[in-house]
Design an enzyme around this catalytic site. Structure first.
Site, PDB file in Angstrom:
ATOM      1  N   SER A 444       0.799  -1.229   0.000  1.00  0.00           N
ATOM      2  CA  SER A 444       0.000   0.000   0.000  1.00  0.00           C
ATOM      3  C   SER A 444       0.829   1.276   0.000  1.00  0.00           C
ATOM      4  O   SER A 444       0.277   2.360  -0.148  1.00  0.00           O
ATOM      5  CB  SER A 444      -0.954   0.004   1.200  1.00  0.00           C
ATOM      6  N   LYS A 487      -6.880   4.768   7.786  1.00  0.00           N
ATOM      7  CA  LYS A 487      -5.843   5.647   7.257  1.00  0.00           C
ATOM      8  C   LYS A 487      -6.357   7.072   7.090  1.00  0.00           C
ATOM      9  O   LYS A 487      -5.662   8.042   7.421  1.00  0.00           O
ATOM     10  CB  LYS A 487      -5.338   5.106   5.919  1.00  0.00           C
TER      11      LYS A 487
END
Length: 552
Positions: A444, A487
């Site tokens: 990611s 996030k």
């Protein structure tokens, strides 16, 4: 006539001898009985005197939440927990989260609230049985098992009258005591694999089955209830609430497949300051708001915050004060070797090669990490440093081997991509670093690394108000990743204005007050990250520098 006299004499003699021995036995047993009664009474007296001694409750117990609304910072987790346990079909659940954030309190209070829900199968007296998986000791021979239950066979000491008759005796465990209610198993990730397998079988059957080589279904000396237990099992229909500080991947898949999963987040400094201030107020030692904030900046969780307050109270009390002062807190922090929390506040201004990346670690905790890159004249080598995890596995012939982490693989993908886009990577060595101590694994960070590489190659600063997450393919596509909600929340807490995410993640539920920028291609990321749509020019280094780096 003579025979009758002899028989009478024999009978009389027998009676006299019997009376004599009876008196002797009675005389011998009487002192033992007196001693036994005296000793038993002494133990009762000692036990009762101990029960009259009570110390005051620790401050952590005094300020323990009394209702769900008192649990700080876990509104989303509590809503999920209530949705799982309330109504006619409550489910098993695993709660992930760091220590001291209210997992145990929330589970206990959620059961009480669930008893009031419409159609609930929980009775008003439904039990809440609490156990710690790290302390569940069991015997592999099945002599004792406090969690599942066991059978006391006649060969073992203490079998009692039934054991003398050769009757095995089933002993209930916590799963049966929790029948009709909730079994709360703290630190469930630490449960022994053998116990875990037994627990899974109980969850499936909703009963505990016992076996014993000494059980005889045709033995009339065996009580009926024991026959029933061996033939039909002992009831164990409960709902499991497991709590763990481990990550989901550390929990056996077989258990996870049977449970709903809920995540409790770590508390931020402001929430911990509120806990500290409330605890001090309830204890009668108020503190200033800025001093409570100081406690919040050092406490790792709610339990830490209350412990700091309690020790500071002791300092104030010894000084004859009824108010906690800043000096008291600083003394406790120094004495207890507490480390200041480095909360993600306002991120510093971006620069060349500096990118705000995003990561998820622990039990679904989002974090902003500063990815930094630099270039030096070289031959096109890419180096990745920081806490980049590698996986150890056993290869052929039992040799221990290490597999390169997906983060390193993502860096190579990003390097190949920007090279194919025309950036002269052959003339430079690129170094990507992940400072800050956040473990990085998975792909990611690929998009963020590509941005960092382009930034140093073009000497163009990255926008300071943006955070980036997403996997990048070698063809420039931005691919979906996990943990986008966590996030985005971390980016919002860090006072950033925008977060770049893959377009395929845009349909997910994101609860964060921040602008979401979904993208499909890496060119879209560059436009957002560098704040311009024109082609980014790549400054060239001198031929002499390149030749020197290549050793020509």
């Amino acid at each position: 006539m003579l025979m009758n006299v002899i028989m009478i004499i024999q009978l009389a003699a027998t009676i006299v001898v019997g009376i004599y021995f009876f008196r002797q036995l009675r005389a011998q047993s009487a002192p033992e009985k007196v001693i036994r009664n005296t000793k038993g009474q002494a133990e009762w007296n000692k036990l009762n005197s101990l029960r009259q001694i009570h110390l005051t409750e620790p401050l952590n117990e005094q300020v323990r939440p009394a209702k769900l609304e008192d649990v700080v910072g876990q509104e989303a987790g509590i809503d999920a927990l209530m949705a799982v346990l309330s109504g006619p079909n409550p489910q098993h659940v695993i709660i992930y989260g760091p220590p001291g954030v209210g997992k145990t309190c929330a589970a206990r209070l959620a059961l009480e609230a669930a008893k009031q829900s419409e159609g609930t199968p929980f009775a008003m007296n439904a039990p809440f049985i609490e156990m710690d998986a790290t302390c569940v000791r069991f015997d592999e021979r099945a002599i004792a098992d406090p969690l599942i239950g066991s059978v006391h066979d006649p060969i073992y000491q203490g079998a009692g009258q039934l054991g003398i008759s050769g009757v095995p005796q089933p002993k209930e465990g916590a799963v049966t005591r929790a029948h009709g209610g909730v079994l709360f198993l703290d630190e469930i990730g630490e449960l022994h694999p053998l116990q875990m397998n037994k627990l899974l079988k109980v969850l499936e059957d909703r009963k505990v089955r016992f076996e014993s080589a000494y059980y005889n279904r045709f033995d009339s000396a065996t009580p009926g209830w024991i026959h029933d237990v061996f033939q039909n099992g002992m009831p164990a229909d409960f709902r499991l609430v497991g709590a763990t500080t481990r990550s989901p991947e550390d929990i056996p898949p077989a258990l996870r497949s049977r449970c709903m999963e809920i995540f409790f987040r770590p508390l931020d400094a402001g929430e911990l300051a509120g806990i500290a201030g409330s605890a001090a107020e309830r204890a009668g030692f108020p503190m200033a708001h800025e001093d409570a904030e100081l406690v919040g900046s050092y406490a790792a969780n709610g339990r830490d915050a209350v412990n700091i307050v309690q020790m500071a109270m002791g300092i104030a009390r010894r000084a004859g004060r009824r108010q906690i002062q800043r000096e008291d807190i600083l003394w406790v922090v120094d004495c207890g070797r507490y480390t200041m929390r480095h909360e993600a506040g306002l991120c510093r201004a971006g620069g060349v090669g500096i990118v705000h990346g995003l990561a998820v670690h622990g039990a679904g905790q989002g974090a902003v990490m500063e990815i930094e890159a630099t270039k030096t004249p070289g031959t096109g080598r890419v180096t990745v440093t920081g806490i980049v995890e590698e996986e150890e596995f056993t290869g052929g012939h039992g040799h221990k081997m290490r597999r390169m982490s997906m983060a390193r693989g993502a860096a190579e993908n990003a390097y190949t991509l920007i090279k194919s886009m025309g950036y002269p990577t052959e003339g430079y060595d690129l170094h990507i670093n992940f400072p800050g101590g956040v473990p990085v694994d998975g792909p990611s960070a690929g998009v963020a690394m590509a941005v960092a590489m382009v930034s140093v190659l073009t000497e163009k600063a990255v926008a300071s108000d943006v955070a980036i997450t997403g996997e990048v393919s070698v063809r420039g596509r931005v691919l979906p990743v996990g943990g986008v909600n966590a996030k985005a929340q971390a980016a919002a807490r860090a006072k950033l204005a925008r977060v770049i995410i893959p377009k395929d993640n845009a349909s997910e539920r994101i609860q964060a007050e921040i602008e979401i920028c979904p993208v499909e291609e890496i060119e879209e990321v560059f436009k957002l990250a560098f704040g311009e749509e024109t082609e980014i020019k790549v400054p060239l280094i001198s031929d002499a520098s390149v030749l020197a780096a290549q050793g020509e």
